[in-house]
Write an enzyme that holds these catalytic residues in place. Structure first.
Site, PDB file in Angstrom:
ATOM      1  N   SER A  69      19.912   1.162 137.388  1.00 32.62           N
ATOM      2  CA  SER A  69      18.988   0.800 136.314  1.00 32.62           C
ATOM      3  C   SER A  69      17.802   1.759 136.259  1.00 32.62           C
ATOM      4  CB  SER A  69      18.505  -0.639 136.496  1.00 32.62           C
ATOM      5  OG  SER A  69      17.806  -0.792 137.724  1.00 32.62           O
ATOM      6  N   ASP A  80      14.520  -2.699 142.091  1.00 27.49           N
ATOM      7  CA  ASP A  80      14.511  -1.733 143.172  1.00 27.49           C
ATOM      8  C   ASP A  80      14.925  -0.363 142.635  1.00 27.49           C
ATOM      9  OD1 ASP A  80      17.170  -2.053 142.692  1.00 27.49           O
ATOM     10  OD2 ASP A  80      17.682  -2.853 144.663  1.00 27.49           O
ATOM     11  N   ASP A  82      17.714   2.675 143.113  1.00 19.51           N
ATOM     12  CA  ASP A  82      18.941   3.205 143.701  1.00 19.51           C
ATOM     13  C   ASP A  82      18.786   4.715 143.758  1.00 19.51           C
ATOM     14  OD1 ASP A  82      20.548   0.780 144.009  1.00 19.51           O
ATOM     15  OD2 ASP A  82      20.516   0.704 141.828  1.00 19.51           O
ATOM     16  N   ASP A 135      17.561   1.468 147.898  1.00 16.94           N
ATOM     17  CA  ASP A 135      18.903   1.575 148.470  1.00 16.94           C
ATOM     18  C   ASP A 135      19.242   3.058 148.517  1.00 16.94           C
ATOM     19  OD1 ASP A 135      19.106  -1.104 148.699  1.00 16.94           O
ATOM     20  OD2 ASP A 135      20.699  -1.379 147.229  1.00 16.94           O
ATOM     21  N   LYS A 196      21.309  -7.022 129.456  1.00  9.77           N
ATOM     22  CA  LYS A 196      21.188  -7.459 130.853  1.00  9.77           C
ATOM     23  C   LYS A 196      20.400  -8.768 130.937  1.00  9.77           C
ATOM     24  CE  LYS A 196      20.513  -4.611 134.243  1.00  9.77           C
ATOM     25  NZ  LYS A 196      19.965  -3.562 135.132  1.00  9.77           N
ATOM     26  N   TYR A 205      26.164 -12.391 134.704  1.00  9.14           N
ATOM     27  CA  TYR A 205      25.782 -11.105 135.298  1.00  9.14           C
ATOM     28  C   TYR A 205      25.925 -11.187 136.807  1.00  9.14           C
ATOM     29  CZ  TYR A 205      23.026  -6.901 136.280  1.00  9.14           C
ATOM     30  OH  TYR A 205      22.614  -5.666 136.706  1.00  9.14           O
TER      31      TYR A 205
END
Length: 493
Positions: A69, A80, A82, A135, A196, A205
């Site tokens: 995202s 968060d 990625d 992450d 989303k 989702y």
């Protein structure tokens, strides 16, 4: 009129906090830049350990590429990041990433809650940097230096890489192809935020629960944007629901890139909702969709189509589209899944493992003619002392309203307990009436944010065995704890 309707939708998105503030955006950019500097220091340290010539050490580099995202520019204020660490050929995952880099990160100011997650398809480190969750998987390229602007779609960089690195690079490659193929990036981003939000509110989702994951929604959204390149936001929302409510599944959804259409392999249409990856036409998005979750997704597409037929009106009420799914009004009975562990650190591992096996439970329930609607929300029973997580899945009318839950639990337990390397926790399955739902579970899932599994923090007071570099025999890169239940090496050196 469509312009007014689109504006009202954008205002609703802002009110719901779907768009981060400029200050939050700047904070994330600073975190990514800080992480890049750490990675550069790390790769030069590894090059020194490998005893590379001084010239090569000075020239070598690694980089950070964002995806998910954040990479698509559709993250929220609490999302968060990625981020993929891309390193050169001499920097290994086992020693250099999970031990040397872990060791460098652990003591840094502003960095907390660092965990190594190894027993998954895409191994990664998970931590918080300046309060933002990150992450961080790893990909190793067959080059001596990785440029900051590395073109990850260039076949030269992808040749002869290992399977784990290939999987780690998949998210980056998908994001990059979507950026290249959508006709209007801003419209795509606004539409994806809306979709989303809709999928979260309506309980469709979450890939682990058999629904649509982020990559699925991104490709479906990009497809609609390609089909309607000049449409307003309100028209795109309407066309999204119309397109997929009437889509002839299992015909695959595939983004158009100017190449010849890919032929359909009948064996690959066994998926309920096949969606091709834009970076590799021969590959499909991994999906956990089952018969009952496919049915719910289709129902929600049809509902969205019905409600958005007049979305172009200036006084259109967007709230109806995003109305939270009324689980406690829709179902009379629920399957309660209670997961617990001896302590909070063990619970994170255990819950993450159980959730990764949810698809088997869904299929087992379908086999005994008791299909269900797996609410993705994760609750905590505060009246119980032991650390726990609770899930409530709506039980659909089937051949029997009371499945043999003990036999289902026994079969599910065999799957869950097989291969788990930590300490097994508790797992209880039961059927409860809607009147027996606790107050916290009567809430809709609008305010329930799906939680990622936490991972173990090790006791560094345990006896530890030093791990020496393979290339510098006298150089300690970290320590291995002697506790047999500890799955990952610590890096307390």
């Amino acid at each position: 009129m469509e312009g007014e309707s689109s504006l009202s939708l954008l205002q609703l998105m802002a009110k719901e906090g779907l768009v981060p503030s400029p200050e939050e955006e700047e904070r994330r950019k600073n975190v990514v830049e800080k992480l890049k500097k750490i990675i550069m220091a790390w790769v030069k340290k590894v090059a020194w350990q490998r005893r590379l010539p001084t010239k090569h050490i000075a020239e070598t580099s690694a980089t950070i590429l964002t995806y998910g995202s954040y990479g698509l520019g559709v993250h929220g204020s609490d999302s968060d990041i990625d981020a993929l660490c891309v390193g050169p050929v001499f920097a290994t995952m086992a020693e250099d990433f999970f031990i040397v880099l872990h060791n460098m990160l652990k003591g840094r100011e502003g960095l907390s809650e660092i965990h190594c997650v190894k027993d998954v398809k895409v191994p990664l480190m998970r931590f918080k940097l300046d309060g933002i969750s990150i992450d961080l998987p790893y990909a190793q390229l067959k080059v001596l230096s990785v440029p900051e602007d590395v073109d990850i779609l260039n076949p030269c960089f992808l040749s002869d890489i290992d399977e784990t690195s290939w999987k780690s690079l998949s998210g980056i490659r998908v994001n990059k192809r979507i950026h290249q193929l959508v006709p209007n990036l801003e419209n795509f981003q606004s539409l994806l935020r809306c979709i989303k939000f809709w999928a979260t509110r309506r309980g469709v989702y979450g890939n682990l629960n058999g629904f649509l994951g982020g990559v699925h929604l991104a490709i479906l959204t990009a497809f609609v944007c390609q089909c309607h390149p000049n449409a307003s936001l309100s028209a795109l929302v309407s066309n999204f629901f119309k397109t997929f409510a009437l889509w002839p599944w299992p015909t695959p959804v595939e983004l158009q890139d100017g190449a010849m259409p890919t032929t359909i392999n009948p064996a690959e249409t066994q998926f309920f909702m096949p969606i091709r990856l834009p970076c590799s036409p021969s590959e499909y998005c991994h999906s956990n969709i089952t018969r009952c979750t496919f049915y719910k997704i289709r129902v929600e597409f049809l509902r969205g189509h019905k409600l958005t037929k007049d979305a172009g009106r200036p006084n259109f009420d967007w709230e109806n589209i995003f109305e939270p799914f009324p689980y406690s009004k829709k179902y009379m009975r629920f399957i309660k899944i209670y997961v617990s562990a001896a302590n909070q650190d063990d619970l994170g591992d255990w819950v993450g493992w159980v959730k990764s096996r949810f698809r088997f439970l869904l299929i087992k329930l379908e086999e005994v003619q008791s299909p269900c609607d797996p609410n993705p929300a994760e609750y905590v029973d505060v009246d119980v002392e032991e650390p726990n997580a609770v899930f409530y899945w709506g039980l659909l009318p089937g051949k029997t309203n009371f499945p043999d839950i003990e036999s289902v639990k026994e079969a599910f337990w065999k799957v869950v307990s097989n291969g788990y390397q930590g300490s097994l926790g508790r797992l209880e399955l039961s059927i409860v009436q809607v009147s027996q739902l606790p107050n916290y579970a009567r809430l809709d899932n609008a305010s329930r944010k799906g939680t990622k599994a936490c991972w173990k923090i090790f006791d560094y007071n345990q006896q530890r065995i030093p791990i020496y570099s393979q290339h510098l025999p006298d150089y300690v890169v970290g320590y291995m704890t002697t506790n047999r239940d500890t799955k990952y090496p610590s890096a307390g050196g």
